[in-house]
Design an enzyme around this catalytic site. Sequence first.
Site, PDB file in Angstrom:
ATOM      1  N   CYS A 176       0.869  -1.187   0.000  1.00  0.00           N
ATOM      2  CA  CYS A 176       0.000   0.000   0.000  1.00  0.00           C
ATOM      3  C   CYS A 176       0.902   1.233   0.000  1.00  0.00           C
ATOM      4  CB  CYS A 176      -0.945  -0.008   1.201  1.00  0.00           C
ATOM      5  SG  CYS A 176      -0.114   0.046   2.799  1.00  0.00           S
ATOM      6  N   ASN A 224       2.629   1.307   4.028  1.00  0.00           N
ATOM      7  CA  ASN A 224       2.925   0.079   4.797  1.00  0.00           C
ATOM      8  C   ASN A 224       2.615   0.314   6.280  1.00  0.00           C
ATOM      9  OD1 ASN A 224       5.787  -2.084   5.564  1.00  0.00           O
ATOM     10  ND2 ASN A 224       3.708  -2.644   5.157  1.00  0.00           N
ATOM     11  N   CYS A 236      -1.226   1.027   7.255  1.00  0.00           N
ATOM     12  CA  CYS A 236      -2.638   0.696   7.535  1.00  0.00           C
ATOM     13  C   CYS A 236      -3.088  -0.570   6.798  1.00  0.00           C
ATOM     14  CB  CYS A 236      -3.546   1.863   7.141  1.00  0.00           C
ATOM     15  SG  CYS A 236      -3.194   3.393   8.013  1.00  0.00           S
ATOM     16  N   ARG A 237      -3.197  -0.499   5.462  1.00  0.00           N
ATOM     17  CA  ARG A 237      -3.835  -1.588   4.725  1.00  0.00           C
ATOM     18  C   ARG A 237      -2.941  -2.806   4.513  1.00  0.00           C
ATOM     19  NH1 ARG A 237      -5.345   2.126  -0.215  1.00  0.00           N
ATOM     20  NH2 ARG A 237      -3.352   2.988   0.515  1.00  0.00           N
ATOM     21  N   SER A 238      -1.690  -2.601   4.088  1.00  0.00           N
ATOM     22  CA  SER A 238      -0.870  -3.789   3.790  1.00  0.00           C
ATOM     23  C   SER A 238      -0.527  -4.597   5.049  1.00  0.00           C
ATOM     24  CB  SER A 238       0.378  -3.433   2.971  1.00  0.00           C
ATOM     25  OG  SER A 238       1.206  -2.514   3.634  1.00  0.00           O
ATOM     26  N   ASP A 282      -7.899   3.824   1.019  1.00  0.00           N
ATOM     27  CA  ASP A 282      -7.044   4.315   2.099  1.00  0.00           C
ATOM     28  C   ASP A 282      -7.880   4.560   3.359  1.00  0.00           C
ATOM     29  OD1 ASP A 282      -5.170   5.560   3.625  1.00  0.00           O
ATOM     30  OD2 ASP A 282      -4.729   7.167   2.188  1.00  0.00           O
TER      31      ASP A 282
END
Length: 159
Positions: free
Chosen positions: A14, A17, A19-21, A130
């Site tokens: 993301c 590196n 929140c999402r990944s 995001d």
Amino acid sequence: MASSATKKSVLFVCYGNFCRSPMAEGVFRDMVSQRADKDEWKIDSAGISDWHEGEYPDERTSATLESKIGHRLDHIGRQITEDDYNKFHYIFGFDESNISDINSMKPAGCEAVIQLLGEFDPQKQRVIADSYYGDMSVFQRVYNQCRRCLTAFLEKEFS
Ligand code: 4NP
């Protein structure tokens, strides 16, 4: 450089590196830990940017993982490297901007499969947006999207 990646290698990428990944990495590690072939997998996450290099994931990602899978992800933020493109068979992005950035940094001869994780979503939400400016409910939504997509990915490619 020729790829040294086995098919059972997945990198989540993301922007930060943060929140999402790390969420996807935590979910996928949890799922793979219940498989007979768990020791054959290489799983990691990285960012397009180095903004959160050296940091643990966002507290909201960590709290969501803790409540859903029972523990936090032991991961330190890092930026994607050229080596990653040869070490991982699958490189999953979360939105179109991630995919465009991942492709623009791709070294010549890269054989990795680069695609949106959301392509696997049975509910057809192609983008995992995001969550950085969202509240905890947005992080829960990211968790649910990741789990849906990764369940479908394993079923499609590895069952
Ligand atoms: P991620 O979210 O890409 O899911 O890790 C973000 C984290 C940090 C920032 C942007 C997005 N940032 O601007 O610092």
